[in-house]
Design a protein around this motif. Sequence first.
Motif, PDB file in Angstrom:
ATOM      1  N   TYR A   1       0.847  -1.204   0.000  1.00 56.35           N
ATOM      2  CA  TYR A   1       0.000   0.000   0.000  1.00 56.35           C
ATOM      3  C   TYR A   1       0.877   1.247   0.000  1.00 56.35           C
ATOM      4  O   TYR A   1       0.636   2.198  -0.747  1.00 56.35           O
ATOM      5  N   GLU A   2       1.899   1.208   0.829  1.00 52.52           N
ATOM      6  CA  GLU A   2       2.790   2.370   0.899  1.00 52.52           C
ATOM      7  C   GLU A   2       3.490   2.630  -0.424  1.00 52.52           C
ATOM      8  O   GLU A   2       3.857   3.756  -0.743  1.00 52.52           O
ATOM      9  N   LEU A   3       3.684   1.558  -1.174  1.00 52.17           N
ATOM     10  CA  LEU A   3       4.316   1.712  -2.496  1.00 52.17           C
ATOM     11  C   LEU A   3       3.292   2.167  -3.538  1.00 52.17           C
ATOM     12  O   LEU A   3       3.622   2.299  -4.722  1.00 52.17           O
ATOM     13  N   GLY A   4       2.054   2.345  -3.100  1.00 50.88           N
ATOM     14  CA  GLY A   4       1.044   2.860  -4.026  1.00 50.88           C
ATOM     15  C   GLY A   4       0.179   1.807  -4.695  1.00 50.88           C
ATOM     16  O   GLY A   4      -0.659   2.128  -5.540  1.00 50.88           O
ATOM     17  N   HIS A   5       0.359   0.566  -4.305  1.00 48.43           N
ATOM     18  CA  HIS A   5      -0.445  -0.487  -4.945  1.00 48.43           C
ATOM     19  C   HIS A   5      -1.881  -0.459  -4.435  1.00 48.43           C
ATOM     20  O   HIS A   5      -2.118  -0.324  -3.235  1.00 48.43           O
ATOM     21  N   ARG A   6      -2.821  -0.558  -5.364  1.00 47.10           N
ATOM     22  CA  ARG A   6      -4.235  -0.554  -5.005  1.00 47.10           C
ATOM     23  C   ARG A   6      -4.965  -1.769  -5.574  1.00 47.10           C
ATOM     24  O   ARG A   6      -6.083  -2.056  -5.199  1.00 47.10           O
ATOM     25  N   ARG A   7      -4.322  -2.447  -6.514  1.00 48.96           N
ATOM     26  CA  ARG A   7      -4.908  -3.677  -7.052  1.00 48.96           C
ATOM     27  C   ARG A   7      -3.975  -4.839  -6.696  1.00 48.96           C
ATOM     28  O   ARG A   7      -2.911  -5.015  -7.269  1.00 48.96           O
ATOM     29  N   ILE A   8      -4.406  -5.584  -5.697  1.00 49.86           N
ATOM     30  CA  ILE A   8      -3.542  -6.623  -5.124  1.00 49.86           C
ATOM     31  C   ILE A   8      -4.245  -7.973  -5.150  1.00 49.86           C
ATOM     32  O   ILE A   8      -5.373  -8.104  -4.689  1.00 49.86           O
ATOM     33  N   VAL A   9      -3.570  -8.974  -5.677  1.00 48.64           N
ATOM     34  CA  VAL A   9      -4.156 -10.316  -5.675  1.00 48.64           C
ATOM     35  C   VAL A   9      -3.271 -11.263  -4.862  1.00 48.64           C
ATOM     36  O   VAL A   9      -2.042 -11.170  -4.894  1.00 48.64           O
ATOM     37  N   HIS A  10      -3.954 -12.140  -4.163  1.00 52.44           N
ATOM     38  CA  HIS A  10      -3.287 -13.134  -3.317  1.00 52.44           C
ATOM     39  C   HIS A  10      -3.478 -14.504  -3.959  1.00 52.44           C
ATOM     40  O   HIS A  10      -4.606 -14.978  -4.083  1.00 52.44           O
ATOM     41  N   ILE A  11      -2.387 -15.107  -4.412  1.00 53.98           N
ATOM     42  CA  ILE A  11      -2.470 -16.469  -4.951  1.00 53.98           C
ATOM     43  C   ILE A  11      -2.299 -17.395  -3.757  1.00 53.98           C
ATOM     44  O   ILE A  11      -1.178 -17.606  -3.280  1.00 53.98           O
ATOM     45  N   ALA A  12      -3.405 -17.929  -3.301  1.00 56.86           N
ATOM     46  CA  ALA A  12      -3.407 -18.692  -2.055  1.00 56.86           C
ATOM     47  C   ALA A  12      -3.115 -20.163  -2.294  1.00 56.86           C
ATOM     48  O   ALA A  12      -3.119 -20.645  -3.427  1.00 56.86           O
TER      49      ALA A  12
ATOM     50  N   PRO B   1     -13.028  -3.350  -3.040  1.00 59.56           N
ATOM     51  CA  PRO B   1     -13.079  -4.818  -2.928  1.00 59.56           C
ATOM     52  C   PRO B   1     -12.992  -5.517  -4.279  1.00 59.56           C
ATOM     53  O   PRO B   1     -12.536  -6.662  -4.357  1.00 59.56           O
ATOM     54  N   ALA B   2     -13.394  -4.850  -5.338  1.00 57.90           N
ATOM     55  CA  ALA B   2     -13.336  -5.479  -6.656  1.00 57.90           C
ATOM     56  C   ALA B   2     -11.893  -5.652  -7.134  1.00 57.90           C
ATOM     57  O   ALA B   2     -11.614  -6.456  -8.022  1.00 57.90           O
ATOM     58  N   ASP B   3     -10.976  -4.903  -6.541  1.00 59.65           N
ATOM     59  CA  ASP B   3      -9.583  -4.950  -6.981  1.00 59.65           C
ATOM     60  C   ASP B   3      -8.709  -5.842  -6.104  1.00 59.65           C
ATOM     61  O   ASP B   3      -7.488  -5.889  -6.285  1.00 59.65           O
ATOM     62  N   VAL B   4      -9.345  -6.485  -5.150  1.00 61.67           N
ATOM     63  CA  VAL B   4      -8.574  -7.287  -4.207  1.00 61.67           C
ATOM     64  C   VAL B   4      -9.206  -8.658  -4.089  1.00 61.67           C
ATOM     65  O   VAL B   4     -10.401  -8.770  -3.846  1.00 61.67           O
ATOM     66  N   ARG B   5      -8.425  -9.710  -4.288  1.00 63.74           N
ATOM     67  CA  ARG B   5      -9.009 -11.026  -4.039  1.00 63.74           C
ATOM     68  C   ARG B   5      -7.946 -12.087  -3.820  1.00 63.74           C
ATOM     69  O   ARG B   5      -6.758 -11.864  -4.061  1.00 63.74           O
ATOM     70  N   SER B   6      -8.443 -13.229  -3.387  1.00 68.32           N
ATOM     71  CA  SER B   6      -7.578 -14.387  -3.229  1.00 68.32           C
ATOM     72  C   SER B   6      -8.002 -15.437  -4.241  1.00 68.32           C
ATOM     73  O   SER B   6      -9.192 -15.600  -4.505  1.00 68.32           O
ATOM     74  N   VAL B   7      -7.035 -16.113  -4.800  1.00 72.68           N
ATOM     75  CA  VAL B   7      -7.302 -17.203  -5.737  1.00 72.68           C
ATOM     76  C   VAL B   7      -6.671 -18.456  -5.145  1.00 72.68           C
ATOM     77  O   VAL B   7      -5.502 -18.434  -4.762  1.00 72.68           O
ATOM     78  N   SER B   8      -7.437 -19.532  -5.055  1.00 75.74           N
ATOM     79  CA  SER B   8      -6.855 -20.717  -4.421  1.00 75.74           C
ATOM     80  C   SER B   8      -6.180 -21.635  -5.429  1.00 75.74           C
ATOM     81  O   SER B   8      -6.590 -21.729  -6.582  1.00 75.74           O
ATOM     82  N   THR B   9      -5.140 -22.294  -4.972  1.00 74.60           N
ATOM     83  CA  THR B   9      -4.382 -23.234  -5.809  1.00 74.60           C
ATOM     84  C   THR B   9      -4.005 -24.441  -4.962  1.00 74.60           C
ATOM     85  O   THR B   9      -4.354 -24.508  -3.795  1.00 74.60           O
ATOM     86  N   ASP B  10      -3.259 -25.348  -5.583  1.00 73.45           N
ATOM     87  CA  ASP B  10      -2.772 -26.511  -4.822  1.00 73.45           C
ATOM     88  C   ASP B  10      -1.289 -26.364  -4.474  1.00 73.45           C
ATOM     89  O   ASP B  10      -0.618 -27.346  -4.197  1.00 73.45           O
ATOM     90  N   TYR B  11      -0.773 -25.142  -4.545  1.00 74.73           N
ATOM     91  CA  TYR B  11       0.629 -24.843  -4.215  1.00 74.73           C
ATOM     92  C   TYR B  11       1.604 -25.223  -5.321  1.00 74.73           C
ATOM     93  O   TYR B  11       2.803 -24.989  -5.184  1.00 74.73           O
ATOM     94  N   SER B  12       1.136 -25.850  -6.378  1.00 73.95           N
ATOM     95  CA  SER B  12       2.074 -26.303  -7.404  1.00 73.95           C
ATOM     96  C   SER B  12       2.506 -25.157  -8.298  1.00 73.95           C
ATOM     97  O   SER B  12       1.810 -24.148  -8.438  1.00 73.95           O
ATOM     98  N   ASP B  13       3.669 -25.302  -8.902  1.00 74.72           N
ATOM     99  CA  ASP B  13       4.134 -24.288  -9.834  1.00 74.72           C
ATOM    100  C   ASP B  13       3.164 -24.162 -11.004  1.00 74.72           C
ATOM    101  O   ASP B  13       2.929 -23.069 -11.500  1.00 74.72           O
ATOM    102  N   GLU B  14       2.569 -25.284 -11.421  1.00 76.28           N
ATOM    103  CA  GLU B  14       1.628 -25.229 -12.548  1.00 76.28           C
ATOM    104  C   GLU B  14       0.456 -24.304 -12.232  1.00 76.28           C
ATOM    105  O   GLU B  14       0.124 -23.416 -13.022  1.00 76.28           O
ATOM    106  N   GLN B  15      -0.167 -24.529 -11.092  1.00 79.43           N
ATOM    107  CA  GLN B  15      -1.343 -23.716 -10.781  1.00 79.43           C
ATOM    108  C   GLN B  15      -0.953 -22.276 -10.476  1.00 79.43           C
ATOM    109  O   GLN B  15      -1.692 -21.350 -10.797  1.00 79.43           O
ATOM    110  N   GLY B  16       0.216 -22.080  -9.898  1.00 78.39           N
ATOM    111  CA  GLY B  16       0.687 -20.726  -9.668  1.00 78.39           C
ATOM    112  C   GLY B  16       0.873 -19.986 -10.982  1.00 78.39           C
ATOM    113  O   GLY B  16       0.472 -18.823 -11.136  1.00 78.39           O
ATOM    114  N   ALA B  17       1.459 -20.689 -11.951  1.00 84.64           N
ATOM    115  CA  ALA B  17       1.700 -20.079 -13.258  1.00 84.64           C
ATOM    116  C   ALA B  17       0.372 -19.794 -13.960  1.00 84.64           C
ATOM    117  O   ALA B  17       0.152 -18.712 -14.517  1.00 84.64           O
TER     118      ALA B  17
END
Lengths: 389, 389
Positions: free
Chosen positions: B229-240, B266-282
């Motif tokens: 946030y301090e760096l100015g980011h307002r659209r943040i996604v969490h790859i969970a 809230p529309a610019d922020v979310r979490s996306v779930s994965t299985d931790y694998s590099d494939e799903q992360g990519a």
Amino acid sequence: MTTGTPAANADGPRLPAAPPRRRPTMKDIAERAGVSPSAVSFALNDRAGVSPATRARIREVAEELGWQPNSAARALSGERSGCVGLVLARPAHTLGVESFFLQLVSGIQETLSAHRTALLFQVVEDLAAECATYRRWWAERRVDGVLVVDPRTQDPRPGLLASLALPTVVIGDTRTGTDAPMPAAEPASHPSPPAIPATPAAPLPPPFPLSTIWADDAAAMRSIIDHLYELGHRRIVHIAGLPGLAHTDRRVAALRAETARLGLDPADVRSVSTDYSDEQGAEATRHLLAAPRPPTAIVYDNDVMAVAGVAVAAGRGVPVPAALSIVAWDDSPLCRVTHPRLTSLVRDTAGFGRLAAQELLSLLDGAPTRRLQAELPHLELRDSTTHAP
Amino acid sequence: MTTGTPAANADGPRLPAAPPRRRPTMKDIAERAGVSPSAVSFALNDRAGVSPATRARIREVAEELGWQPNSAARALSGERSGCVGLVLARPAHTLGVESFFLQLVSGIQETLSAHRTALLFQVVEDLAAECATYRRWWAERRVDGVLVVDPRTQDPRPGLLASLALPTVVIGDTRTGTDAPMPAAEPASHPSPPAIPATPAAPLPPPFPLSTIWADDAAAMRSIIDHLYELGHRRIVHIAGLPGLAHTDRRVAALRAETARLGLDPADVRSVSTDYSDEQGAEATRHLLAAPRPPTAIVYDNDVMAVAGVAVAAGRGVPVPAALSIVAWDDSPLCRVTHPRLTSLVRDTAGFGRLAAQELLSLLDGAPTRRLQAELPHLELRDSTTHAP
DNA sequence: TTGTAAGCGTTATCAA
DNA sequence: TTGATAACGCTTACAA
């Protein structure tokens, strides 16, 4: 796994509502079935001396009571403890990204758990602590046998384990694969390999319970070198792992032999030893690229160092693979997520573990010792190798 | 480790030339010292009932004979087995690059081996197999207690272990940290998370031997979000990571809470779930970068996915960090060998393991259960985060 | 302070 | 085919 109704218990429907507080014993079974404890023992262990009828009844009661053998009692009566041991001797900071071990252990477990055998696992700092662990396990009667990893050219462990008469499977091979004197790998610029005491293996009485699972590192190295040679590479460096580890020395020897066979200038081919860390891999790479005649191809002994090497090359403006080809020994997700994706040597590590566990179980059943060869690895060609510049 | 003379035995000079074939017992000691077996037991276990003089003599003889307690006999006499268990329930292909586990295990061992306690380690495919393992260990009296990892929001294990009265330390926390209903993470485009059976934890009798080591994921997430946030980011996604894992859900909740506090859309922020694998992360990264309003910062729940994300960005010509900032949850050598080096959340994983093991040993000694908080992680700022574009 | 003896849950050796 | 009975090595009442 089925989803089931929300109220269903997650680990199966056969679970009694309230698990018994006291574990049922053979005596309980004997009383309930109206027979003697020894009859129960015979019946439950598939031994002769009990009629089919009583055997069936005893089995039934045992099932009904949810009886499981008490491993301590078994072990005390001279039977197996139902445990095998695995010690990993690595300084804490070296543990880490490598996928090799968890894969290996997962393969080992697949076989072991199918035979109701548990795995005692220990991480220690060095070889001395590893040997101390074997002694303790032996004295405490904790394990029926052990799996030894990271064999060394001069290895005190087989001798020790033989003297303790602990059935052992060595994963890897203590032999170097050539009878010629070993050409030593040059120490890297940061020479921090731990001192390995030179211990000539004590002469052993021939029949001791030690099998070996053997991987043909020489053939694997040949396949890598041949691939690079065909692409026109004539200056090839091998960033090796810890000197003293048998497979390291085998790879070093194979590199020498194969490049000699192909007629490469020995001055353009060498192995550099490291401790497997990304730091030393990076440092060795920096050193090589700064040299007057830098190699056109580098073979790294693990995935982490290879990735570090790619980063170093990128940082120095050396394009991979255009100016430098890179091969990683051992594949992992790492090799697929870097840019470029790394050409790497793929081994069936879990299969290796399964094979080793199988062999140890055979040994425990009294099978003769032997040397088994693991499946040959293959070179997975990706984007980090191309024609020599 | 000293180098010693070439002929010296590698694991210490105190090794007798030929190790004894038969393990010495207390009876041997008693005979040799001219006392009764019980005196030996008392002396060797630091219990009152023997004079200092005899105690000393007994100790001496035990040392001389190289006596070690037979673990089976101890376990059988109702004492501890001297073993604790750890089960890792992960599909084989998911094991891999992650450094977390070996680090954790290495920390656990450090504490355990100082207290002469062994670790029984098991890798299984899923939660059902994990529960089955606990039942078997309990029935076989193999372990004195267990360490539970990867706690889930709906977790059958605490209930099961309590009903078996197995002292337990949960590494992580089953609570989500908010009482509000959990906002679910959106499934990734390849929705392959394993089904987690919804099992309401059975109501337990209050005093059961279960402690928890608790990590403040919410605070950690806040530190990351605040930095971005301090760096100015307002659209943040969490790859969970895997949904259903308690720490995943806690992080998802913390992301919501903190970004709401900061007033992000809230529309610019979310979490996306994965299985931790590099494939799903990519895959998740590709998907995000192709969207109409791509995020300016992505937080990955492990190092492997973060590295995969960097590779995807590079492949699409999205410069990191100029156009996209990236943070990895959990540091490892990986985060240092990529280009750019990754800003990451550093935890003392081995310390976490030491703490957990310590707590389990306390529990075995009869200490009351409790919730302990692990040390707070800190954000290691490297080159993958900068001002929002 | 010491020694004796019983018990832990199995396996194994005998008689019956 | 069975059923007592003695190991196995240790802990622990209980007696001396």
